[in-house]
Design a protein around this motif. Structure first.
Motif, PDB file in Angstrom:
ATOM      1  N   ALA A  16       0.838  -1.198   0.000  1.00  0.00           N
ATOM      2  CA  ALA A  16       0.000   0.000   0.000  1.00  0.00           C
ATOM      3  C   ALA A  16       0.878   1.255   0.000  1.00  0.00           C
ATOM      4  O   ALA A  16       0.604   2.209  -0.735  1.00  0.00           O
ATOM      5  CB  ALA A  16      -0.926  -0.009   1.214  1.00  0.00           C
ATOM      6  N   TYR A  17       1.919   1.265   0.803  1.00  0.00           N
ATOM      7  CA  TYR A  17       2.851   2.390   0.860  1.00  0.00           C
ATOM      8  C   TYR A  17       3.498   2.600  -0.509  1.00  0.00           C
ATOM      9  O   TYR A  17       3.579   3.721  -1.010  1.00  0.00           O
ATOM     10  CB  TYR A  17       3.918   2.110   1.918  1.00  0.00           C
ATOM     11  CG  TYR A  17       4.864   3.245   2.158  1.00  0.00           C
ATOM     12  CD1 TYR A  17       4.563   4.265   3.044  1.00  0.00           C
ATOM     13  CD2 TYR A  17       6.098   3.302   1.501  1.00  0.00           C
ATOM     14  CE1 TYR A  17       5.436   5.312   3.269  1.00  0.00           C
ATOM     15  CE2 TYR A  17       6.973   4.342   1.707  1.00  0.00           C
ATOM     16  CZ  TYR A  17       6.632   5.342   2.602  1.00  0.00           C
ATOM     17  OH  TYR A  17       7.499   6.374   2.816  1.00  0.00           O
ATOM     18  N   PHE A  18       3.960   1.518  -1.132  1.00  0.00           N
ATOM     19  CA  PHE A  18       4.586   1.594  -2.449  1.00  0.00           C
ATOM     20  C   PHE A  18       3.593   2.111  -3.483  1.00  0.00           C
ATOM     21  O   PHE A  18       3.930   2.944  -4.334  1.00  0.00           O
ATOM     22  CB  PHE A  18       5.121   0.219  -2.855  1.00  0.00           C
ATOM     23  CG  PHE A  18       5.794   0.204  -4.192  1.00  0.00           C
ATOM     24  CD1 PHE A  18       7.042   0.786  -4.366  1.00  0.00           C
ATOM     25  CD2 PHE A  18       5.191  -0.394  -5.278  1.00  0.00           C
ATOM     26  CE1 PHE A  18       7.667   0.787  -5.599  1.00  0.00           C
ATOM     27  CE2 PHE A  18       5.807  -0.403  -6.520  1.00  0.00           C
ATOM     28  CZ  PHE A  18       7.038   0.184  -6.676  1.00  0.00           C
ATOM     29  N   LEU A  19       2.364   1.637  -3.418  1.00  0.00           N
ATOM     30  CA  LEU A  19       1.346   2.068  -4.362  1.00  0.00           C
ATOM     31  C   LEU A  19       1.071   3.561  -4.225  1.00  0.00           C
ATOM     32  O   LEU A  19       1.051   4.307  -5.214  1.00  0.00           O
ATOM     33  CB  LEU A  19       0.055   1.271  -4.138  1.00  0.00           C
ATOM     34  CG  LEU A  19      -1.090   1.576  -5.074  1.00  0.00           C
ATOM     35  CD1 LEU A  19      -0.796   1.015  -6.448  1.00  0.00           C
ATOM     36  CD2 LEU A  19      -2.375   0.985  -4.539  1.00  0.00           C
ATOM     37  N   VAL A  20       0.883   4.031  -2.986  1.00  0.00           N
ATOM     38  CA  VAL A  20       0.516   5.429  -2.744  1.00  0.00           C
ATOM     39  C   VAL A  20       1.670   6.381  -3.046  1.00  0.00           C
ATOM     40  O   VAL A  20       1.462   7.446  -3.621  1.00  0.00           O
ATOM     41  CB  VAL A  20       0.020   5.610  -1.294  1.00  0.00           C
ATOM     42  CG1 VAL A  20      -0.117   7.077  -0.933  1.00  0.00           C
ATOM     43  CG2 VAL A  20      -1.297   4.885  -1.096  1.00  0.00           C
ATOM     44  N   PHE A  21       2.885   6.008  -2.681  1.00  0.00           N
ATOM     45  CA  PHE A  21       4.001   6.942  -2.788  1.00  0.00           C
ATOM     46  C   PHE A  21       4.919   6.705  -3.984  1.00  0.00           C
ATOM     47  O   PHE A  21       5.845   7.498  -4.206  1.00  0.00           O
ATOM     48  CB  PHE A  21       4.828   6.934  -1.503  1.00  0.00           C
ATOM     49  CG  PHE A  21       4.078   7.517  -0.339  1.00  0.00           C
ATOM     50  CD1 PHE A  21       3.893   8.881  -0.232  1.00  0.00           C
ATOM     51  CD2 PHE A  21       3.537   6.691   0.628  1.00  0.00           C
ATOM     52  CE1 PHE A  21       3.198   9.424   0.822  1.00  0.00           C
ATOM     53  CE2 PHE A  21       2.836   7.216   1.697  1.00  0.00           C
ATOM     54  CZ  PHE A  21       2.659   8.587   1.796  1.00  0.00           C
ATOM     55  N   ALA A  22       4.702   5.658  -4.761  1.00  0.00           N
ATOM     56  CA  ALA A  22       5.544   5.414  -5.939  1.00  0.00           C
ATOM     57  C   ALA A  22       4.716   5.256  -7.210  1.00  0.00           C
ATOM     58  O   ALA A  22       4.941   5.957  -8.193  1.00  0.00           O
ATOM     59  CB  ALA A  22       6.419   4.185  -5.717  1.00  0.00           C
ATOM     60  N   VAL A  23       3.764   4.352  -7.196  1.00  0.00           N
ATOM     61  CA  VAL A  23       3.028   4.043  -8.423  1.00  0.00           C
ATOM     62  C   VAL A  23       2.077   5.181  -8.804  1.00  0.00           C
ATOM     63  O   VAL A  23       2.072   5.627  -9.961  1.00  0.00           O
ATOM     64  CB  VAL A  23       2.272   2.709  -8.284  1.00  0.00           C
ATOM     65  CG1 VAL A  23       1.415   2.439  -9.510  1.00  0.00           C
ATOM     66  CG2 VAL A  23       3.253   1.565  -8.059  1.00  0.00           C
ATOM     67  N   VAL A  24       1.277   5.656  -7.864  1.00  0.00           N
ATOM     68  CA  VAL A  24       0.309   6.718  -8.176  1.00  0.00           C
ATOM     69  C   VAL A  24       1.016   7.980  -8.668  1.00  0.00           C
ATOM     70  O   VAL A  24       0.632   8.529  -9.717  1.00  0.00           O
ATOM     71  CB  VAL A  24      -0.616   7.001  -6.967  1.00  0.00           C
ATOM     72  CG1 VAL A  24      -1.451   8.246  -7.193  1.00  0.00           C
ATOM     73  CG2 VAL A  24      -1.498   5.795  -6.684  1.00  0.00           C
ATOM     74  N   PRO A  25       2.055   8.487  -7.983  1.00  0.00           N
ATOM     75  CA  PRO A  25       2.739   9.676  -8.520  1.00  0.00           C
ATOM     76  C   PRO A  25       3.349   9.439  -9.904  1.00  0.00           C
ATOM     77  O   PRO A  25       3.323  10.342 -10.744  1.00  0.00           O
ATOM     78  CB  PRO A  25       3.827   9.968  -7.494  1.00  0.00           C
ATOM     79  CG  PRO A  25       3.321   9.378  -6.229  1.00  0.00           C
ATOM     80  CD  PRO A  25       2.569   8.152  -6.645  1.00  0.00           C
ATOM     81  N   LEU A  26       3.881   8.255 -10.137  1.00  0.00           N
ATOM     82  CA  LEU A  26       4.458   7.958 -11.443  1.00  0.00           C
ATOM     83  C   LEU A  26       3.395   8.013 -12.533  1.00  0.00           C
ATOM     84  O   LEU A  26       3.610   8.597 -13.600  1.00  0.00           O
ATOM     85  CB  LEU A  26       5.138   6.590 -11.422  1.00  0.00           C
ATOM     86  CG  LEU A  26       5.801   6.155 -12.721  1.00  0.00           C
ATOM     87  CD1 LEU A  26       6.940   7.106 -13.076  1.00  0.00           C
ATOM     88  CD2 LEU A  26       6.318   4.741 -12.588  1.00  0.00           C
ATOM     89  N   VAL A  27       2.246   7.433 -12.275  1.00  0.00           N
ATOM     90  CA  VAL A  27       1.148   7.461 -13.255  1.00  0.00           C
ATOM     91  C   VAL A  27       0.692   8.900 -13.493  1.00  0.00           C
ATOM     92  O   VAL A  27       0.458   9.304 -14.644  1.00  0.00           O
ATOM     93  CB  VAL A  27      -0.020   6.570 -12.779  1.00  0.00           C
ATOM     94  CG1 VAL A  27      -1.255   6.772 -13.633  1.00  0.00           C
ATOM     95  CG2 VAL A  27       0.397   5.102 -12.789  1.00  0.00           C
ATOM     96  N   LEU A  28       0.581   9.691 -12.431  1.00  0.00           N
ATOM     97  CA  LEU A  28       0.169  11.088 -12.587  1.00  0.00           C
ATOM     98  C   LEU A  28       1.186  11.885 -13.404  1.00  0.00           C
ATOM     99  O   LEU A  28       0.808  12.698 -14.250  1.00  0.00           O
ATOM    100  CB  LEU A  28      -0.037  11.727 -11.220  1.00  0.00           C
ATOM    101  CG  LEU A  28      -1.238  11.215 -10.429  1.00  0.00           C
ATOM    102  CD1 LEU A  28      -1.252  11.828  -9.037  1.00  0.00           C
ATOM    103  CD2 LEU A  28      -2.534  11.478 -11.148  1.00  0.00           C
ATOM    104  N   VAL A  29       2.464  11.662 -13.170  1.00  0.00           N
ATOM    105  CA  VAL A  29       3.501  12.382 -13.912  1.00  0.00           C
ATOM    106  C   VAL A  29       3.477  11.995 -15.384  1.00  0.00           C
ATOM    107  O   VAL A  29       3.604  12.850 -16.265  1.00  0.00           O
ATOM    108  CB  VAL A  29       4.892  12.139 -13.286  1.00  0.00           C
ATOM    109  CG1 VAL A  29       6.000  12.576 -14.217  1.00  0.00           C
ATOM    110  CG2 VAL A  29       4.995  12.861 -11.965  1.00  0.00           C
TER     111      VAL A  29
END
Length: 93
Positions: A16-29
């Motif tokens: 969950a931490y990885f998803l919120v702080f790595a995957v989601v920002p990467l997709v948004l960028v």
């Protein structure tokens, strides 16, 4: 008596931490890379115009080299220090 290892559910907080702080920002960028936006107001769709400009940018090579140099330098310094700290913190078994 044999102790059991924790189940896979123990990995949920890390995922969950990885998803919120790595995957989601990467997709948004990646999504924002297809827009024109100055940080204020709403983004306007640009399609692949930003990526086309990037391919023609003369500073691209220098930027990639600098990023790779900083990545390697950080890895060369941080990895040994982290390993030494980890061995020290583990103490005697």
């Amino acid at each position: 008596m044999k102790t059991q290892r924790p189940g896979a559910v123990w990995a949920v907080p890390a995922f969950a931490y990885f998803l919120v702080f790595a995957v989601v920002p990467l997709v948004l960028v990646v999504g924002l890379s297809f827009t024109h936006w100055n940080g204020l107001g709403l983004p306007r769709w640009a399609g692949t115009a930003n990526w086309s400009r990037l391919a023609e940018d003369g500073m691209l090579g220098a930027s990639v080299r600098l990023s790779l140099t900083l990545t390697v330098a950080a890895w060369l310094f941080q990895t040994p220090i982290s390993l030494l700290l980890g061995v020290w913190a583990a103490g005697r078994c």
